[in-house]
Design an enzyme around this catalytic site. Structure first.
Site, PDB file in Angstrom:
ATOM      1  N   ASP A  64      15.936  -2.641  -9.455  1.00 49.61           N
ATOM      2  CA  ASP A  64      14.695  -2.674 -10.228  1.00 49.61           C
ATOM      3  C   ASP A  64      13.861  -1.420 -10.041  1.00 49.61           C
ATOM      4  OD1 ASP A  64      15.285  -5.066 -11.347  1.00 49.61           O
ATOM      5  OD2 ASP A  64      13.902  -6.270 -10.155  1.00 49.61           O
ATOM      6  N   ASP A  97      -9.508  -3.663  -0.392  1.00 50.52           N
ATOM      7  CA  ASP A  97      -8.700  -2.460  -0.181  1.00 50.52           C
ATOM      8  C   ASP A  97      -8.744  -1.518  -1.379  1.00 50.52           C
ATOM      9  OD1 ASP A  97      -8.087  -3.636   2.193  1.00 50.52           O
ATOM     10  OD2 ASP A  97      -6.078  -4.286   1.605  1.00 50.52           O
ATOM     11  N   GLY A  98      -8.987  -2.064  -2.566  1.00 48.89           N
ATOM     12  CA  GLY A  98      -9.032  -1.233  -3.764  1.00 48.89           C
ATOM     13  C   GLY A  98     -10.137  -0.199  -3.736  1.00 48.89           C
ATOM     14  N   ALA A 107       1.861  -2.922   2.129  1.00 50.04           N
ATOM     15  CA  ALA A 107       1.499  -3.322   0.775  1.00 50.04           C
ATOM     16  C   ALA A 107       2.760  -3.748   0.004  1.00 50.04           C
ATOM     17  CB  ALA A 107       0.766  -2.173   0.078  1.00 50.04           C
ATOM     18  N   TYR A 108       3.059  -3.078  -1.100  1.00 54.61           N
ATOM     19  CA  TYR A 108       4.209  -3.430  -1.938  1.00 54.61           C
ATOM     20  C   TYR A 108       5.510  -3.350  -1.143  1.00 54.61           C
ATOM     21  CZ  TYR A 108       6.873  -3.611  -6.361  1.00 54.61           C
ATOM     22  OH  TYR A 108       7.719  -3.967  -7.394  1.00 54.61           O
ATOM     23  N   ALA A 109       5.623  -2.345  -0.272  1.00 52.77           N
ATOM     24  CA  ALA A 109       6.859  -2.164   0.497  1.00 52.77           C
ATOM     25  C   ALA A 109       7.143  -3.368   1.392  1.00 52.77           C
ATOM     26  CB  ALA A 109       6.767  -0.890   1.335  1.00 52.77           C
TER      27      ALA A 109
END
Length: 450
Positions: free
Chosen positions: A302, A180-181, A314-316
């Site tokens: 945070d 994905d990068g 992803a992060y979410a």
């Protein structure tokens, strides 16, 4: 007659014709027995064909395909309403002229990608007579330069340097080899219009890379001939406003195609998400969130994730957010470990502008990163403005928008994977005997049957 009235009249005529067909079908079915004339069957077939024509709205302008509500109410015409919600099946790739230049992006520091990279570049040069671009750092790979086949084609490649050379309007097509990068890197290289991207899965997760490299010649030929579906992955336009630069802002403003004036140097487009966190500070982040200039809430925790539908997986997703299909026009706002039990992730319309700033009462500053890059500090008095960009990333589908997305959920995240519940036949002995050992006996019987 106005255009809106004409459209409404056509829709009413269409619905009336379908209703009359239904009534004719019912009358015919009541008057005809199964052994008589096949006319009712023909009516049913005609009705199914008409239903197919009106079953789906191919595009929606504004929130509803109908612009009028009752005798008096209607949606006010607004020149700013430029967003269209299309049927996913209608988004197909077409070339108005044959593509000549292709950019090949490969995963760095991965020896397993070298052989596919050489085969692909050689095939594009020899078989398709295309101009192949690669990053100059690729040619510095020691293992790649030892490849005999690559030495023969090395001088035919066109190179560029990230951050120095502008690729705008110079690339017709992009091929990514890796994870994905590589797709995120392609998005970073093109901060305005992005050429169609075809991503091959040669990395670890591969959530955004639907193609397999086994038969790349056949797949690439089909795409170059224009036979492919597209997923338009929206991006976020992020603009940093520094308190120290406000007095010079008037000298650095430029007008974008969307008509907004922004500082040119501080704008960046992200495909996944922009993250605001507390950095190395031991204190909670205290971030004020505004939507279209109106104060919404303060985030104490945070940090905060502002993501696209593509970034929702992803992060979410790791922070507890819902997963959104990339064709949904939306922005997701997800807190990171909020110090509140009621702070849930929210989804807002794609057309709004979010403003994020460090609260005046905050004990510390915050840090911002864009798709995991360009990390910088957000000081008191600074602000970050985020909205949906007008430049999406057109990703080529291996099958179609729906199939590719659910396949990636199943393969990459093992979505909704669990053991199957036993059917009632397998548990019939349990209900009859009431013994505590019945389940064990059933398992043993299965074992011996195998």
């Amino acid at each position: 007659m106005r255009e809106e009235d004409l459209q409404l009249a056509l829709q009413m005529v269409a619905s009336t014709s379908v209703s009359s067909s239904l009534e004719e079908e019912n009358d015919g079915a009541a008057a005809t027995s199964p052994g008589n004339s096949p006319k009712p069957l023909r009516r049913v077939l005609d009705l199914s064909e008409r239903r197919k024509q009106f079953r789906r709205t191919r595009s929606l302008n504004a929130p509803s395909p109908v612009q009028q509500f009752g005798p008096c109410g209607r949606i006010m015409k607004n020149s700013a309403m430029v967003m269209q919600i299309q049927d996913p099946a209608s988004q197909r790739l077409t070339w108005y002229k044959p593509p000549l230049t292709v950019l090949v992006i490969k995963k760095v520091s991965d020896a397993s990608v070298l052989a596919p990279f050489v085969y692909l570049v050689d095939w594009l040069l020899q078989e398709k007579n295309m101009v192949v671009w690669v990053e100059s750092a690729v040619l510095e790979d020691a293992q790649l330069n030892e490849n005999v086949r690559f030495k023969a084609i090395r001088d035919k490649l066109v190179t560029f340097k990230d951050g120095r050379d502008d690729l705008t309007d110079r690339i017709d097509f992009i091929v990514c080899l890796g994870g994905d990068g590589t797709l995120l890197y392609a998005s970073l290289l093109f901060q305005q219009s992005v050429p169609p991207v075809m991503a091959f899965h040669l990395g670890s997760l591969g959530f955004l890379t639907p193609f397999r490299f086994d038969n790349f010649e056949e797949q690439l030929t089909s795409v170059l001939e224009g036979h492919a579906a597209l997923t338009l992955r929206s991006r976020l336009r992020c603009v940093m406003h520094r308190r120290s630069d406000r007095k010079h802002e008037a000298k650095t403003l430029e007008v974008d195609p969307d008509g907004e004036a922004r500082p040119a140097a501080n704008s960046i487009l992200v495909l996944n998400e922009v993250v605001i966190d507390r950095g190395p500070s031991p204190y909670l982040s205290n971030i004020d969130l505004f939507l279209d200039g109106k104060y919404i809430t303060s985030v104490q925790g945070d940090g905060l994730i502002v993501s696209t539908p593509t970034g929702s997986t992803a992060y979410a997703a790791a922070a507890g957010a819902s997963m959104i299909h990339p064709s949904v026009p939306a922005i997701m706002v997800t807190p990171i470990c909020p110090h509140s039990l009621s702070f849930r992730p929210i989804v807002v319309p794609a057309g709004v502008e979010l403003k994020i700033s460090v609260s005046p009462e905050s004990r510390n500053t915050s840090w911002v990163s864009f798709d995991g890059r360009n990390r910088q500090e957000l000081f008191h008095g600074d602000s970050l403005r985020v909205t949906t960009s007008i430049y999406p990333v057109p990703c080529i589908c291996a099958q179609d928008q729906i199939s590719d997305w659910f396949a990636s959920l199943a393969d990459g995240l093992h979505w909704n994977v669990r053991k199957r519940q036993k059917c009632l036949d397998e548990l019939s002995d349990l209900t009859a005997s009431g013994s505590e050992d019945t389940l064990d006996e059933i398992e043993n019987m299965k074992f011996y049957d195998v």
